[in-house]
Design an enzyme around this catalytic site. Structure first.
Site, short mmCIF file in Angstrom:
data_model
loop_
_atom_site.label_atom_id
_atom_site.label_comp_id
_atom_site.label_asym_id
_atom_site.label_seq_id
_atom_site.Cartn_x
_atom_site.Cartn_y
_atom_site.Cartn_z
N LEU A 18 14.93 -74.94 7.97
CA LEU A 18 15.33 -73.67 7.36
C LEU A 18 16.21 -72.84 8.29
O LEU A 18 17.20 -72.25 7.86
CB LEU A 18 14.09 -72.86 6.97
CG LEU A 18 13.36 -73.31 5.70
CD1 LEU A 18 11.98 -72.68 5.65
CD2 LEU A 18 14.17 -72.94 4.47
N ASP A 37 16.64 -71.75 19.58
CA ASP A 37 15.67 -72.83 19.36
C ASP A 37 15.19 -73.32 20.71
O ASP A 37 15.98 -73.57 21.62
CB ASP A 37 16.30 -73.98 18.57
CG ASP A 37 15.24 -74.85 17.90
OD1 ASP A 37 15.06 -74.73 16.67
OD2 ASP A 37 14.58 -75.64 18.61
N ASP A 73 12.03 -68.81 24.76
CA ASP A 73 10.78 -68.75 24.01
C ASP A 73 10.62 -67.36 23.42
O ASP A 73 10.34 -66.39 24.14
CB ASP A 73 9.62 -69.06 24.95
CG ASP A 73 8.26 -68.98 24.28
OD1 ASP A 73 8.20 -68.79 23.04
OD2 ASP A 73 7.24 -69.11 24.99
N TYR A 171 -2.41 -71.22 10.71
CA TYR A 171 -1.09 -70.93 10.13
C TYR A 171 -1.19 -69.89 9.01
O TYR A 171 -0.39 -68.95 8.94
CB TYR A 171 -0.51 -72.24 9.60
CG TYR A 171 0.83 -72.13 8.91
CD1 TYR A 171 1.98 -71.83 9.62
CD2 TYR A 171 0.93 -72.35 7.54
CE1 TYR A 171 3.21 -71.76 8.99
CE2 TYR A 171 2.15 -72.28 6.89
CZ TYR A 171 3.29 -71.99 7.62
OH TYR A 171 4.50 -71.91 6.98
N LYS A 175 0.61 -66.24 9.06
CA LYS A 175 1.61 -65.90 8.04
C LYS A 175 1.16 -64.72 7.17
O LYS A 175 2.00 -63.95 6.69
CB LYS A 175 1.91 -67.12 7.17
CG LYS A 175 2.70 -68.20 7.90
CD LYS A 175 4.01 -67.67 8.45
CE LYS A 175 4.93 -68.76 8.94
NZ LYS A 175 6.16 -68.20 9.57
#
Length: 303
Positions: A18, A37, A73, A171, A175
């Site tokens: 994405l 990244d 990071d 996760y 989120k």
């Protein structure tokens, strides 16, 4: 000329999936892009040599766009500061921050180690907070100097954050917290010219292909690829542009050709005794209210 012509955009986790699709789409609309990244594997562990961020920068350049790579990071204070400073030092400004970086370490709760909990919450939640805090400080300073920005933040949540997902307690929790961060930051930063929204995308990426292998399979030749990451990016680019003026504190699901505004928690049926309930009375009232309430959507993976 595109809808982001002249804007400077940061996309975290933009080496693949994405994030890569977002970076390419922003560049195609005229933005100068900071491609962040760290280059890790799908579980956050080191993954060979080479820089996926540099590869995306080269791809943008080959298409006539402008971009710079950043390999820090974003879930560390130094890395987040370096990311924002990279945009400011290279391009002299920052207009849009897209928080996208993340990885998975899926386990059922009874098998979920503390290390895997902390690693996933760190990258998804702290990795949103720290770049946002750094960018917001610069935008606030700009506003106080009389240069109120037209700033945009797009956070990345998930259906797991909206509904929960079996085997993804770490996760899902991270989120869901991203949604809370989105609402608070949208309210706090509006005075400085900053809009903050979130997306809950569904697409074929390294993070999803093993969990949802069958649903994420590529279509036959000539068919619309509903799970392509590139389907999500147009909404992200619009939210990151000046054209989205007035849209803030909202959450959108995006999958294939579908865009949905998510309503979030709202008051449902209510009972008010006007005095303290006994436990038995409270239970009876709760059952009566539940009978009137909508049935919640199921958790992903629940039987």
């Amino acid at each position: 000329m595109g809808i982001c012509d002249g804007r400077v955009v940061i996309v975290t986790g933009a080496g693949r999936g994405l994030g890569r699709a977002h970076a390419l789409a922003f560049a195609a609309e005229g933005a100068r892009v900071v491609v962040n990244d760290l280059g890790t594997g799908p579980d956050g562990t080191p993954a060979g040599t080479g820089s996926p961020a540099a590869e995306v920068v080269a791809e943008i350049g080959a298409r006539g766009g402008t971009a710079v790579a950043h390999g820090g990071d974003v879930a560390s204070a130094a890395g987040a500061a370096g990311l924002v400073d990279c945009a400011l030092d290279t391009f002299g400004r920052l207009d849009t921050l897209v928080n996208n970086a993340g990885f998975l370490r899926d386990r059922m709760l009874v098998n979920l180690e503390e290390e895997d909990w902390e690693a996933v919450v760190r990258v998804h939640l702290t990795g949103h907070f720290l770049p946002l805090r750094r960018a917001a400080a610069w935008w606030r300073a700009e506003a106080k100097a009389g240069r109120t920005p037209t700033a945009r933040v797009v956070n990345t949540s998930s259906g797991a954050g909206l509904l929960g997902s079996v085997g993804q307690g770490n996760y899902s929790a991270a989120k869901a917290a991203v949604l809370g961060l989105t609402l608070v930051s949208a309210a706090e930063l509006a005075r400085y010219g900053v809009q903050v929204n979130a997306i809950a995308p569904a697409a074929r990426t390294r993070m999803t292909e093993r969990t949802f292998a069958e649903a994420m399979a590529a279509p036959a030749a000539g068919e619309f690829d509903a799970m392509a990451p590139e389907n999500v990016s147009p909404l992200v680019v619009w939210l990151g542009s000046a054209d989205s003026a007035g849209v803030t504190g909202r959450v959108f699901e995006a999958e294939g050709g579908r865009i949905t505004v998510m309503d979030g928690w709202r008051p449902g049926p209510t009972a008010d005794k006007g005095a303290r309930w006994t436990p038995a009375e409270a239970g009876g009232a709760a059952l009566g209210l539940l009978a009137k309430a909508d049935t919640p959507l199921p958790v992903y993976g629940a039987e």
